[in-house]
Design an enzyme around this catalytic site. Structure first.
Site, PDB file in Angstrom:
ATOM      1  N   LYS A 142       7.682   8.741   3.564  1.00 18.43           N
ATOM      2  CA  LYS A 142       6.838   7.880   2.730  1.00 18.43           C
ATOM      3  C   LYS A 142       5.430   7.858   3.293  1.00 18.43           C
ATOM      4  O   LYS A 142       5.228   7.560   4.475  1.00 18.43           O
ATOM      5  CB  LYS A 142       7.380   6.461   2.656  1.00 18.43           C
ATOM      6  CG  LYS A 142       6.527   5.583   1.722  1.00 18.43           C
ATOM      7  CD  LYS A 142       7.152   4.259   1.401  1.00 18.43           C
ATOM      8  CE  LYS A 142       6.280   3.467   0.436  1.00 18.43           C
ATOM      9  NZ  LYS A 142       6.790   2.117   0.180  1.00 18.43           N
ATOM     10  N   CYS A 199       2.274   3.547   8.536  1.00 16.11           N
ATOM     11  CA  CYS A 199       2.228   2.523   9.574  1.00 16.11           C
ATOM     12  C   CYS A 199       0.784   2.217   9.985  1.00 16.11           C
ATOM     13  O   CYS A 199       0.009   3.108  10.290  1.00 16.11           O
ATOM     14  CB  CYS A 199       3.024   2.999  10.795  1.00 16.11           C
ATOM     15  SG  CYS A 199       3.279   1.710  12.007  1.00 16.11           S
ATOM     16  N   SER A 247      -1.744  -7.856   2.971  1.00 13.23           N
ATOM     17  CA  SER A 247      -1.843  -7.221   4.278  1.00 13.23           C
ATOM     18  C   SER A 247      -0.827  -7.897   5.197  1.00 13.23           C
ATOM     19  O   SER A 247      -1.129  -8.852   5.895  1.00 13.23           O
ATOM     20  CB  SER A 247      -3.258  -7.366   4.835  1.00 13.23           C
ATOM     21  OG  SER A 247      -3.338  -6.673   6.051  1.00 13.23           O
ATOM     22  N   ILE A 248       0.394  -7.370   5.133  1.00  8.36           N
ATOM     23  CA  ILE A 248       1.496  -7.998   5.873  1.00  8.36           C
ATOM     24  C   ILE A 248       1.494  -7.557   7.329  1.00  8.36           C
ATOM     25  O   ILE A 248       1.773  -8.340   8.225  1.00  8.36           O
ATOM     26  CB  ILE A 248       2.864  -7.637   5.231  1.00  8.36           C
ATOM     27  CG1 ILE A 248       2.876  -7.945   3.724  1.00  8.36           C
ATOM     28  CG2 ILE A 248       4.012  -8.353   5.956  1.00  8.36           C
ATOM     29  CD1 ILE A 248       2.740  -9.384   3.356  1.00  8.36           C
ATOM     30  N   GLY A 249       1.166  -6.291   7.556  1.00 12.92           N
ATOM     31  CA  GLY A 249       1.160  -5.788   8.930  1.00 12.92           C
ATOM     32  C   GLY A 249       2.550  -5.517   9.478  1.00 12.92           C
ATOM     33  O   GLY A 249       2.799  -5.621  10.678  1.00 12.92           O
ATOM     34  N   LEU A 250       3.472  -5.150   8.556  1.00 15.08           N
ATOM     35  CA  LEU A 250       4.829  -4.743   8.956  1.00 15.08           C
ATOM     36  C   LEU A 250       5.534  -5.771   9.832  1.00 15.08           C
ATOM     37  O   LEU A 250       6.151  -5.419  10.852  1.00 15.08           O
ATOM     38  CB  LEU A 250       4.818  -3.374   9.655  1.00 15.08           C
ATOM     39  CG  LEU A 250       4.573  -2.150   8.777  1.00 15.08           C
ATOM     40  CD1 LEU A 250       4.670  -0.869   9.606  1.00 15.08           C
ATOM     41  CD2 LEU A 250       5.554  -2.086   7.610  1.00 15.08           C
ATOM     42  N   GLY A 262       3.710   2.463  -7.268  1.00 12.15           N
ATOM     43  CA  GLY A 262       2.375   1.994  -7.605  1.00 12.15           C
ATOM     44  C   GLY A 262       2.357   1.501  -9.042  1.00 12.15           C
ATOM     45  O   GLY A 262       2.161   2.265  -9.985  1.00 12.15           O
ATOM     46  N   LYS A 280      13.236  -3.408   4.052  1.00 11.69           N
ATOM     47  CA  LYS A 280      11.951  -3.670   4.712  1.00 11.69           C
ATOM     48  C   LYS A 280      11.839  -2.814   5.976  1.00 11.69           C
ATOM     49  O   LYS A 280      12.788  -2.730   6.773  1.00 11.69           O
ATOM     50  CB  LYS A 280      11.877  -5.161   5.088  1.00 11.69           C
ATOM     51  CG  LYS A 280      10.708  -5.546   5.981  1.00 11.69           C
ATOM     52  CD  LYS A 280       9.388  -5.498   5.257  1.00 11.69           C
ATOM     53  CE  LYS A 280       8.210  -5.712   6.198  1.00 11.69           C
ATOM     54  NZ  LYS A 280       6.917  -5.441   5.541  1.00 11.69           N
TER      55      LYS A 280
END
Ligand SMILES: Cc1cc2nc3c(=O)[nH]c(=O)nc-3n(C[C@H](O)[C@H](O)[C@H](O)COP(=O)(O)O)c2cc1C
Length: 307
Positions: free
Chosen positions: A169, A134, A70-73, A247, A45
């Site tokens: 990435k 990011c 939509s985790i937002g890191l 994907g 992660k």
């Protein structure tokens, strides 16, 4: 020779199936559900320069053929990651399987994270993955995925800072993704890892509101695989370094298809949520395939559909 052996620049993996970042925890969390030794690699992660609480809930929801999220890191930051998380990953995975994913708001933050990781664990990891997708950088979301010059500077700085393989990435959603990839390819980065996840929206018709706290979010899962396929196909024609596709891959056939389009390795992400044992199954399918086809090396398929 192991017919599934996979080279991404200077990094050598046991097979081309990689647990994608954010969908594979830090490896060790999956140990009781799957055989981690069957993973080509696990991209841990993403850790960011500053701890991040992540986006407001709800963060993940099902859509046809995939999920919208939509985790937002969300992550506890580098101090906790290096002192507490990494030792657990090192205990669960072999050195050649561990890819550390980092993200910052500036080149300096990325470089500092790469340095700190490699200073402490450089001889125990396979690579660092610079996550350019990011959402919260100084210059706006995805800056290092959509500005070719900034992306080139970022990767050049990371490569100069550490002596382990470096992967870049990025998100292929921006119109100029081929230009960005071509610029990064010129740096001699060890691999370009694609997150082929278009943005989407889902509305709860009872509440009459978007389901995600962040309103919009990337869509992943098998629904988007044909989109990822086309992007890998196009990228293969403009870059000279290995590509990693992510994907919608969830079967060995998906991996072969991505390889024929030009990917050297394939990241499996959200398919693991429904089937935590999916990666070993995919790898077994690939082993069976190379036997049936009499291939010495699976990598001979990379880009073969372009011929
Ligand atoms: C819940 C979730 C969290 C993710 N977190 C990260 C992350 O921290 N870093 C990253 O580089 N990609 C992250 N991703 C993107 C995945 O690594 C992958 O590129 C994407 O989901 C496409 O693959 P898939 O269709 O197989 O899921 C995340 C994806 C999901 C669904």
């Amino acid at each position: 020779m192991n017919s599934l052996e996979t080279r991404l620049g200077r990094a050598v993996f046991r097979n081309p199936v990689m647990g994608a970042s954010g969908c594979t925890g830090h490896g060790y969390e999956l140990a009781e559900y799957t055989d981690l030794s069957r993973y080509g690699a696990v991209s841990l992660k993403t850790v960011t320069y500053h701890a991040r609480p992540g986006n407001p809930p709800e963060r993940v929801n099902e859509v046809p053929g995939g999920i919208i999220s939509s985790i937002g890191l969300q992550n506890p930051g580098p101090d906790v990651f290096l002192a507490q998380t990494m030792p657990k990953s090192l205990a669960a995975l072999d050195r050649d399987q561990i890819v550390v994913s980092v993200a910052g708001d500036t080149v300096e933050e990325y470089v500092e994270l790469c340095r700190r990781t490699v200073e402490r664990y450089g001889d125990q990891i396979a690579a660092v993955e610079v996550n350019a997708a990011c959402p919260n950088v100084n210059h706006g979301a995805g800056y290092y995925s959509r500005d070719a010059q900034a992306a080139r500077e970022l990767v050049t700085a990371a490569k100069e800072a550490v002596d382990v393989p470096v992967f870049y990435k990025f998100n292929t959603n921006f119109e100029n993704y081929l230009e960005v990839a071509a610029a990064v390819s010129e740096t001699g980065v060890d691999a370009i890892y694609t997150s082929n996840t278009p943005m989407g929206l889902k509305i709860d018709i009872r509440k009459k509101r978007p389901v995600l706290g962040n309103v919009v979010g990337p869509v992943c899962g098998s629904a988007i695989r044909p989109i990822g396929m086309l992007r890998i196909w196009n990228l293969y024609q403009v870059v000279s370094v290995p590509l990693v596709a992510s994907g919608g891959a969830s079967t060995w056939e998906d991996v072969i298809e991505y390889m024929l389009a030009g990917a050297t390795a394939v990241g499996v992400g959200s398919a693991q949520f429904a089937h935590p044992d999916i990666v070993p199954q995919i790898v077994s399918g690939l082993e069976e395939y190379v036997r049936r086809e009499g291939l010495d090396s699976l990598s001979t398929l990379v880009g073969a559909a372009h011929a």
